[in-house]
Design a protein around this motif. Structure first.
Motif, PDB file in Angstrom:
ATOM      1  N   GLY A  46       0.816  -1.211   0.000  1.00  0.00           N
ATOM      2  CA  GLY A  46       0.000   0.000   0.000  1.00  0.00           C
ATOM      3  C   GLY A  46       0.843   1.251   0.000  1.00  0.00           C
ATOM      4  O   GLY A  46       0.560   2.219  -0.723  1.00  0.00           O
ATOM      5  N   ALA A  49       2.525   1.856  -3.432  1.00  0.00           N
ATOM      6  CA  ALA A  49       1.562   2.354  -4.420  1.00  0.00           C
ATOM      7  C   ALA A  49       1.216   3.813  -4.178  1.00  0.00           C
ATOM      8  O   ALA A  49       1.129   4.609  -5.118  1.00  0.00           O
ATOM      9  CB  ALA A  49       0.299   1.495  -4.385  1.00  0.00           C
ATOM     10  N   VAL A  66      -5.474   5.473  -2.056  1.00  0.00           N
ATOM     11  CA  VAL A  66      -4.647   4.438  -2.673  1.00  0.00           C
ATOM     12  C   VAL A  66      -4.011   3.558  -1.600  1.00  0.00           C
ATOM     13  O   VAL A  66      -3.939   2.330  -1.743  1.00  0.00           O
ATOM     14  CB  VAL A  66      -3.573   5.081  -3.574  1.00  0.00           C
ATOM     15  CG1 VAL A  66      -2.554   4.045  -4.034  1.00  0.00           C
ATOM     16  CG2 VAL A  66      -4.228   5.740  -4.777  1.00  0.00           C
ATOM     17  N   GLU A  70      -4.825  -0.339  -1.908  1.00  0.00           N
ATOM     18  CA  GLU A  70      -3.738  -1.260  -2.256  1.00  0.00           C
ATOM     19  C   GLU A  70      -3.354  -2.162  -1.080  1.00  0.00           C
ATOM     20  O   GLU A  70      -2.968  -3.311  -1.281  1.00  0.00           O
ATOM     21  CB  GLU A  70      -2.526  -0.468  -2.735  1.00  0.00           C
ATOM     22  CG  GLU A  70      -2.755   0.281  -4.040  1.00  0.00           C
ATOM     23  CD  GLU A  70      -2.843  -0.631  -5.256  1.00  0.00           C
ATOM     24  OE1 GLU A  70      -2.509  -1.834  -5.136  1.00  0.00           O
ATOM     25  OE2 GLU A  70      -3.253  -0.153  -6.327  1.00  0.00           O
TER      26      GLU A  70
END
Length: 239
Positions: A46, A49, A66, A70
């Motif tokens: 995560g 990303a 995000v 993620e």
């Protein structure tokens, strides 16, 4: 695999486990088909990303979304379908869940008490208030028959006990709190909400060793203050 019902007191019975300290976290997580490595690896994905979408032309709130998406996607990919894990999204409430273990998992941001059990630290709260969908799931963690009681109070009596498969379970929170130097983590079961839409009681807290990564952002679920109640159906298997 030992089920949570067999390895921990039921929240509805009023039982309480002591806080599980980091030294014992991996053993307890493995009873839930998880591990410290799985949680750490998912959070790293995560963070990697979200770094790609930080700054530049991206909206300032986007990296947090995000980070949430993620991390959850990485967690789903590490909990194999062959072991019975499924993607849950009834009511657009995104989880990964195990029908056999009767547990679901979602990712949330916590406050500075996340992952802490020391003098001067209280019980963690969520970084942001949550909406009715989260409250409903948390109440059900305490009382599995809460949905039936809610619907009967509204006059519905037929088939009120037929929850979607991903809701017919305990919903655990992977709680993440970034600091300047690391990421504090715990895997915990909320059982009560306060009037301001925040968690006020945890039946069990599994404190996980902090992840030594700096600059991480807190995960942010889209529209988390009102919890999207739309119904996009339930995905039972990954394609």
């Amino acid at each position: 695999m030992t089920s949570p019902a067999a390895s921990a007191p039921s929240p509805s019975s009023g039982g309480r486990r002591p806080v599980v300290l980091p030294a014992d976290a991996d053993a307890r997580l493995r009873a839930l088909d998880l591990s410290v490595e799985i949680l750490h690896a998912s959070i790293r994905v995560g963070d990697t990303a979200r770094r790609r979408v930080t700054g530049g032309n991206y909206p300032t709130t986007y990296p947090g979304v995000v980070m949430w998406a993620e991390t959850l996607a990485a967690l789903r990919s590490r909990l194999p379908e062959s072991a019975g894990w499924r993607i849950g999204r009834s009511g657009n409430y995104e989880t990964v869940y195990s029908p056999s273990l009767k547990i679901g998992i979602t990712v949330v941001a916590g406050d500075e008490d996340t992952g802490q059990e020391k003098p001067g630290h209280g019980r963690p709260r969520l970084k942001r208030s949550r909406g009715p969908k989260t409250s409903q799931r948390v109440r059900r963690n305490f009382n599995p028959n809460q949905m039936m009681l809610d619907l009967e109070a509204l006059g519905f009596t037929a088939d009120v006990d037929r929850l979607p498969e991903d809701e017919d379970c305990q919903t655990w929170f992977l709680v993440v709190h970034p600091t300047d130097d690391d990421v504090r983590i715990e895997f915990s079961l909320p059982t009560d909400m306060s009037g301001d839409g925040n968690v006020s009681e945890w039946s069990e807290r599994i404190l996980v060793e902090a992840l030594m990564v700096s600059g991480v952002l807190a995960p942010k679920m889209p529209n988390e203050d009102d919890d999207d109640e739309g119904d996009s159906g339930l995905v039972r298997r990954r394609g």
